[in-house]
Design a protein around this motif. Structure first.
Motif, short mmCIF file in Angstrom:
data_model
loop_
_atom_site.label_atom_id
_atom_site.label_comp_id
_atom_site.label_asym_id
_atom_site.label_seq_id
_atom_site.Cartn_x
_atom_site.Cartn_y
_atom_site.Cartn_z
N VAL A 247 0.86 -1.18 0.00
CA VAL A 247 0.00 0.00 0.00
C VAL A 247 0.90 1.23 0.00
CG1 VAL A 247 -0.14 -0.03 2.54
CG2 VAL A 247 -2.00 1.04 1.22
N GLY A 248 0.38 2.34 -0.49
CA GLY A 248 1.19 3.55 -0.60
C GLY A 248 1.38 4.27 0.73
N ASP A 249 1.99 3.59 1.70
CA ASP A 249 2.17 4.16 3.04
C ASP A 249 3.56 3.78 3.56
OD1 ASP A 249 2.20 4.81 5.71
OD2 ASP A 249 0.33 3.76 6.21
N PRO A 250 4.48 4.77 3.62
CA PRO A 250 5.85 4.45 4.07
C PRO A 250 5.92 4.04 5.54
CG PRO A 250 5.57 6.82 3.85
CD PRO A 250 4.31 6.20 3.31
N GLY A 251 4.85 4.25 6.28
CA GLY A 251 4.84 3.91 7.72
C GLY A 251 4.48 2.47 8.01
N GLU A 252 4.05 1.71 6.98
CA GLU A 252 3.72 0.30 7.23
C GLU A 252 4.97 -0.48 7.65
OE1 GLU A 252 1.15 -1.43 7.65
OE2 GLU A 252 -0.46 -0.14 6.91
N ARG A 253 4.80 -1.41 8.57
CA ARG A 253 5.95 -2.17 9.09
C ARG A 253 5.67 -3.68 9.13
NH1 ARG A 253 8.11 1.71 7.86
NH2 ARG A 253 9.31 3.21 9.08
N THR A 254 4.73 -4.15 8.27
CA THR A 254 4.39 -5.58 8.37
C THR A 254 5.47 -6.48 7.78
OG1 THR A 254 3.08 -5.56 6.31
CG2 THR A 254 1.89 -5.13 8.37
N LEU A 255 6.27 -5.96 6.83
CA LEU A 255 7.39 -6.75 6.33
C LEU A 255 8.37 -7.03 7.48
CD1 LEU A 255 9.22 -8.08 4.22
CD2 LEU A 255 9.92 -5.80 3.44
N GLU A 256 8.66 -5.98 8.24
CA GLU A 256 9.55 -6.13 9.39
C GLU A 256 8.99 -7.14 10.40
OE1 GLU A 256 10.68 -2.40 11.23
OE2 GLU A 256 11.13 -3.41 13.11
N MET A 257 7.68 -7.03 10.68
CA MET A 257 7.05 -7.97 11.62
C MET A 257 7.23 -9.41 11.15
SD MET A 257 3.35 -6.18 12.35
CE MET A 257 3.22 -4.50 12.96
N CYS A 258 7.03 -9.61 9.84
CA CYS A 258 7.11 -10.95 9.27
C CYS A 258 8.56 -11.48 9.33
CB CYS A 258 6.60 -10.91 7.83
SG CYS A 258 6.60 -12.51 7.04
N ILE A 259 9.52 -10.62 9.06
CA ILE A 259 10.93 -11.04 9.12
C ILE A 259 11.29 -11.46 10.55
CG2 ILE A 259 13.33 -10.31 8.87
CD1 ILE A 259 12.32 -8.18 6.83
N LEU A 260 10.89 -10.64 11.53
CA LEU A 260 11.25 -10.93 12.92
C LEU A 260 10.60 -12.23 13.38
CD1 LEU A 260 11.12 -7.33 14.47
CD2 LEU A 260 13.11 -8.61 13.64
N LYS A 261 9.36 -12.46 12.95
CA LYS A 261 8.65 -13.70 13.29
C LYS A 261 9.34 -14.91 12.66
CE LYS A 261 5.14 -14.43 15.80
NZ LYS A 261 5.39 -14.26 17.22
N THR A 262 9.81 -14.74 11.45
CA THR A 262 10.53 -15.82 10.75
C THR A 262 11.77 -16.23 11.54
OG1 THR A 262 9.78 -14.96 8.62
CG2 THR A 262 11.69 -16.43 8.57
N ILE A 263 12.51 -15.23 12.01
CA ILE A 263 13.73 -15.50 12.78
C ILE A 263 13.37 -16.17 14.11
CG2 ILE A 263 15.71 -14.42 13.95
CD1 ILE A 263 15.63 -12.28 11.63
#
Ligand SMILES: [Zn+2]
Length: 423
Positions: A247-263
């Motif tokens: 989505v056109g929102d630079p404040g989204e952080r769900t990629l980061e959430m997903c990476i941290l959960k993966t680790i």
């Protein structure tokens, strides 16, 4: 030289890394690449006429011989992302979502998804399956042998899309490999029954857990969405494919959430980040941290630049050591009116949209629809070398540049060592 008989031999094949004019003979046995040997003549027409002689020179006879006539032979195409339950639903879904999806730098993407969901109450396996078959037939025609295929599961779509895809998966087994993702497109906190449907879809045999955490209304709910989907992945021992920050929102952080959960879960190499268009708007410092974390978690990214105006930074990610791939995303649905399941066409469009027009860029684009795409999806052995899987395309074009330029269908498609096109 072994005297064993090959299942298949492809003669007069050009290879990506061959010298100009050099042609090869590729031997296939038991579904694997047996050998790759340079042919003695550098003229395709001469070696073509002397095919029998070539067999003797290499000491291996084959049950079947294909003449590539100097065309390029590579790994077959891998499609990292396709909403396969929605193909050819453009008329049913209407035009409401198009303008919202692209409007305001993709700020309206959430509204578009809400509008596109309206017709899902009409979902029925009986009409979805013929559409899926039509898309899979095109996939075969264009040498697209592996597809990460998303099916919506929620209280509107129920399990109708999943059921259609499961049936198609067995129907096309050995020709087109469908890796089915149970995808709660409308959220799981906003749509409280959706997680139950994802659970049921996995029990029925879906291959991967989906997710779209950015669609939830609060950061807490986004995190809950990620947590719940990973819990299901753990319960069933499945891979994860999530649409993140799309989505056109630079404040989204769900990629980061997903990476941290993966680790945290130790799910390294089992998670793909899909779309991630907000990455184009991230601050440079944040982007670099995310790229480093993706590499650490061994998360690959699938981009679909032709279906939205913002594009994940695939060239920069690849330079940072992150695997990247392309996906068809949509075929004539509420979000995109075109699409032929032709990954060379997708690469051709990406070349324009992301200004990847140097010969070096084209090599990366080609990797993103073949060997590197396979790595993103956690597939093993999808590489044209002895011991690799015999999943191949024989193109008319002689090199990558012309393959992308012309984006023509392959002359031959080989899956698991068997010729699946033409049949
Ligand atoms: Zn998508």
């Amino acid at each position: 030289m072994s005297s064993e008989i090959l299942d298949l031999k492809i003669i007069n094949a050009r290879l990506r890394k061959g010298k100009k004019g050099e042609v090869f003979s590729i031997g296939v046995r038991g579904g694997k690449i047996d050998s790759i040997e340079p042919e003695l003549s550098t003229s395709p027409s001469q070696t073509s006429a002397a095919a029998g002689e070539v067999s003797r020179v290499h000491g291996k006879q084959a049950l079947k011989t294909l003449d590539a006539a100097g065309g390029l032979v590579t790994e077959s195409f891998v499609n990292g992302h396709l909403h396969l339950c929605k193909v050819y639903t453009m008329e049913l879904a209407g035009q409401n979502a198009y303008s919202e999806y692209h409007k305001g730098g993709m700020g309206g993407a959430m509204t578009a998804i809400e509008r596109a969901a309206d017709f899902k109450g009409a979902y029925d396996k009986d009409w979805i399956l013929p559409n899926v078959r039509r898309a899979c037939d095109l996939a075969l025609h264009y040498g697209n042998t592996h597809i990460r295929a998303f099916a919506d599961v929620d209280s509107k779509a129920r399990l109708e899309g999943i059921k259609a895809l499961l049936e198609a998966r067995s129907e096309y087994s050995g020709r087109v490999d469908l890796q089915i993702v149970a995808f709660p497109q409308d959220g799981i906190i906003r749509e409280s029954k959706a997680a139950g449907y994802v659970d049921e879809a996995l029990r029925l045999g879906a291959d991967a857990v989906g997710g779209i955490p950015w669609i939830e209304y609060t950061k807490e709910d986004e995190q809950l969405h990620v947590d719940e989907m990973f819990a299901l992945a753990k319960k069933y021992g499945k891979d994860v494919s999530m649409l993140l920050d799309d989505v056109g929102d630079p404040g989204e952080r769900t990629l980061e959430m997903c990476i941290l959960k993966t680790i945290e879960y130790g799910w390294h190499g089992r998670v793909t980040a899909q779309h991630c268009r907000a990455m184009a708007l991230y601050e440079e410092n944040y982007f670099r941290k995310i790229a480093a974390l993706m590499r650490k978690a061994n998360i690959g990214l699938v981009a679909d630049p032709h279906t939205g105006p913002l594009h994940a930074r695939v060239r920069d990610l690849a330079a940072a050591g992150v695997n990247v791939a392309l996906g068809q995303d949509d075929i004539a649905d509420a979000y995109y009116p075109y699409g032929r399941n032709n990954m060379l066409e997708v690469a051709f469009l990406a070349s324009h949209l992301m200004w990847m027009t140097s010969l070096q860029d084209m090599e990366l684009l080609y990797d993103m629809i073949t060997a590197m795409a396979a790595q993103v999806l956690g597939m093993r052995g999808h590489v044209l070398e002895p011991g690799g899987n015999a999943d191949l395309v024989v193109l008319k074009a002689e090199d990558i540049y012309h393959a992308i330029w012309e984006h023509e269908a392959p002359i031959y498609v080989i899956r698991n060592g068997a010729v699946v096109k033409p049949v």
